[in-house]
Design a protein around this motif. Structure first.
Motif, PDB file in Angstrom:
ATOM      1  N   GLU B 232       0.852  -1.279  -0.041  1.00  0.00           N
ATOM      2  CA  GLU B 232      -0.016   0.215  -0.033  1.00  0.00           C
ATOM      3  C   GLU B 232       0.815   1.339   0.022  1.00  0.00           C
ATOM      4  OE1 GLU B 232      -3.415   0.504   0.097  1.00  0.00           O
ATOM      5  OE2 GLU B 232      -3.712  -1.700  -0.157  1.00  0.00           O
ATOM      6  N   THR B 233       2.105   1.098   0.769  1.00  0.00           N
ATOM      7  CA  THR B 233       2.972   2.442   0.650  1.00  0.00           C
ATOM      8  C   THR B 233       4.400   1.908   0.468  1.00  0.00           C
ATOM      9  OG1 THR B 233       3.662   1.996   3.145  1.00  0.00           O
ATOM     10  CG2 THR B 233       1.407   3.303   2.772  1.00  0.00           C
ATOM     11  N   LEU B 234       5.072   2.923  -0.145  1.00  0.00           N
ATOM     12  CA  LEU B 234       6.501   2.703  -0.319  1.00  0.00           C
ATOM     13  C   LEU B 234       7.219   2.258   1.215  1.00  0.00           C
ATOM     14  CD1 LEU B 234       8.383   2.490  -2.660  1.00  0.00           C
ATOM     15  CD2 LEU B 234       8.939   4.932  -2.289  1.00  0.00           C
ATOM     16  N   ASP B 235       6.990   3.133   2.098  1.00  0.00           N
ATOM     17  CA  ASP B 235       7.530   2.597   3.170  1.00  0.00           C
ATOM     18  C   ASP B 235       7.516   0.972   3.731  1.00  0.00           C
ATOM     19  OD1 ASP B 235       6.386   5.501   3.451  1.00  0.00           O
ATOM     20  OD2 ASP B 235       8.062   5.333   4.920  1.00  0.00           O
ATOM     21  N   CYS B 238       9.373  -1.210   1.122  1.00  0.00           N
ATOM     22  CA  CYS B 238      10.806  -1.251   1.418  1.00  0.00           C
ATOM     23  C   CYS B 238      10.914  -2.006   2.567  1.00  0.00           C
ATOM     24  CB  CYS B 238      11.163  -0.007   1.679  1.00  0.00           C
ATOM     25  SG  CYS B 238      11.459   1.226   0.300  1.00  0.00           S
ATOM     26  N   LYS B 239      10.254  -1.930   3.644  1.00  0.00           N
ATOM     27  CA  LYS B 239      10.598  -2.598   4.891  1.00  0.00           C
ATOM     28  C   LYS B 239      10.205  -4.328   4.596  1.00  0.00           C
ATOM     29  CE  LYS B 239       9.770   1.176   8.026  1.00  0.00           C
ATOM     30  NZ  LYS B 239       8.840   1.742   8.584  1.00  0.00           N
ATOM     31  N   VAL B 272      13.829   2.306  -5.408  1.00  0.00           N
ATOM     32  CA  VAL B 272      12.272   2.451  -5.826  1.00  0.00           C
ATOM     33  C   VAL B 272      12.177   1.706  -7.116  1.00  0.00           C
ATOM     34  CG1 VAL B 272      10.593   4.257  -6.379  1.00  0.00           C
ATOM     35  CG2 VAL B 272      12.167   4.579  -4.515  1.00  0.00           C
ATOM     36  N   MET B 280       2.536   0.411  -4.397  1.00  0.00           N
ATOM     37  CA  MET B 280       3.756   0.988  -4.436  1.00  0.00           C
ATOM     38  C   MET B 280       4.720  -0.370  -4.764  1.00  0.00           C
ATOM     39  SD  MET B 280       2.851   3.874  -4.688  1.00  0.00           S
ATOM     40  CE  MET B 280       1.586   4.812  -4.067  1.00  0.00           C
TER      41      MET B 280
END
Lengths: 299, 299
Positions: B232-235, B238-239, B272, B280
């Motif tokens: 849902e989010t790039l954060d 990445c994690k 990214v 994302m």
């Protein structure tokens, strides 16, 4: 060339209240020595991490008062040379970094630097020496040196290295520049919360630019120009960095927003600096071959 | 070598309900032709964007049923060759991409490809041909080809290019592989929501691996191995990508979580893929020089 030692003065926050350790004319080149981010408290594997003084973390050497620097100007910082010492350290710990929810105790690891490599046990890691904390005093309250922002600070951007030029918006008279938190090596993300932390010495040239306006730091190399943005989330940091860069190019070139947006989609790179500090930091990277064809310089 | 044309069959969603256009044995090399992401509807600057049929977007050629592929296996996809045609197109539009809040109308731009460059007006952009949409059918409901996920799909990862090898978790019998949405060039982020969209042809070798378990796609080149995660989010992406990679290395090497976390912080790269699709996509990139020193292969 003058050397500012760690003993000359360090700060734990970038703040307009900090007393300068040195005043220099715009255009001055100086050497600045730095502690590592633990203020050199971890010297051997026997260091008991529990005994570390966590109030002495992320010291930056400085601040330097640059004559003529006024709020609204830009501070140009050319990193002429970056030297690191021969021993680094990494840490992991509970609630630190991407794996902090599964790391049960604080651990530190000493990492010798030999023949251009960092030695992690028997593993040789190539060096990419860089500066984690670098910036100027913000306008309002002080910001601790572990946090990034529009003033710079703990951006943990691996492009901040020898040969790069940084541009910071100036918020207070004299800019109050400082730097610290060198890494012998670090990957994009800095996922454990630490690079290979190491003391060192940077040679920088500080220059005040009067006819440039910035809202966030920029970085330039021979190949690229980048916009660096820190925000609550990485999503937000990436979007703001992209929009700032697009607006800058639209303003410089007079080209339509739609075209510049397409060009950034085809040839601009959204990249991660770090995802572990209190704010997240991203960079939007634009190649100079494109700017050359657009007939502009961004700074 | 057999060629699967666009006319053989295309899908607008990766779904276990799709009827295969072709059944192949594991280890088969085939050519697959693709439309661009607009199903070649925009052929000139005169195309009225309002007249585009938005139900025919992001077609993927396929699906291919791979014999022997069972849920829980992995599909290895080697991209042997990637060819693009000689005309691409880019778009921007309201509510699309990072600048969608400020773009007032849909605009399309034709971009000829000449002598290894994409011509954006007078500006020459170097090519980096890549595949935007590539994947297998997910286990539950179908996922439209504009959305990425654990099954692959619209990952818009510029590393998906000639010479790369992808690994997908298989969720349904036969895997039901498809691909489309080629780009002549695209930067990390794909900030406008479009790369230089272009029809083309990919030569791929499809092979079922029985003794590998994956939860998200991976990608391998001569230099690196990467974990690709959409969220849902790039954060979050990445994690998760970081944690999946760290767990994989811990499991393969038996080294402590703390050490592998440090190694990823020093030498792994969080990057990214795209920040504009409904989810994302990020990748965690690990250099093979490190894996070699660790004495493991990840796949």
């Amino acid at each position: 060339m003058e050397t500012i030692s760690c003993q000359s003065g360090i700060i734990y926050e970038f703040s307009k209240s900090n007393k300068p350790v040195k005043t220099v004319a715009s255009g001055t080149t100086i050497e600045m020595e730095t502690y590592d981010c633990f203020q050199n408290q971890i010297q051997s594997a026997d260091t008991v991490v529990a005994e570390i003084d966590w109030n002495r973390i992320n010291p930056a050497t400085g601040p330097i008062f640059v004559e003529g620097a006024k709020p609204g100007d830009v501070l140009k910082v050319k990193i002429e040379k970056l030297e690191i010492q021969d021993q680094g350290v990494m840490v992991v710990g509970p609630n630190l970094g991407v794996m902090g929810h599964r790391i049960e105790q604080m651990e530190a690891k000493i990492i010798p630097i030999r023949d251009g490599k960092a030695l992690f046990n028997e593993i040789e890691i190539p060096l990419n020496p860089m500066i984690g904390v670098i910036g100027v005093a913000p306008s309002g309250e002080g910001v601790n040196c572990g946090t990034p922002g529009a003033h710079g600070g703990n951006m943990d951007n691996k492009m901040v290295t020898e040969g790069a030029t940084l541009y910071f918006p100036i918020f207070v008279e004299g800019a109050l520049f400082g730097l610290g938190d060198f890494h012998a090596a670090m990957g994009d993300g800095e996922v454990s919360v630490s690079g290979i932390e190491i003391p060192g010495k940077a040679t920088v040239t500080l220059e005040v630019l009067k006819d440039v306006k910035l809202r966030h730091p920029m970085l330039e190399t021979e190949e690229v120009v980048t916009q660096i943005v820190s925000a609550e989330t990485l999503d937000e940091a990436c979007k703001i960095a992209t929009e700032e860069m697009i607006d800058l190019i639209v303003n410089k070139t007079g080209r339509p927003l739609s075209e510049v947006t397409m060009l950034m989609s085809a040839a601009g790179q959204v990249e991660v600096c770090q995802i572990v500090d209190p704010l997240m930091t991203a960079r939007m990277v634009v190649p100079k071959w494109l700017l050359k064809q657009l007939g502009v310089e961004l700074i």
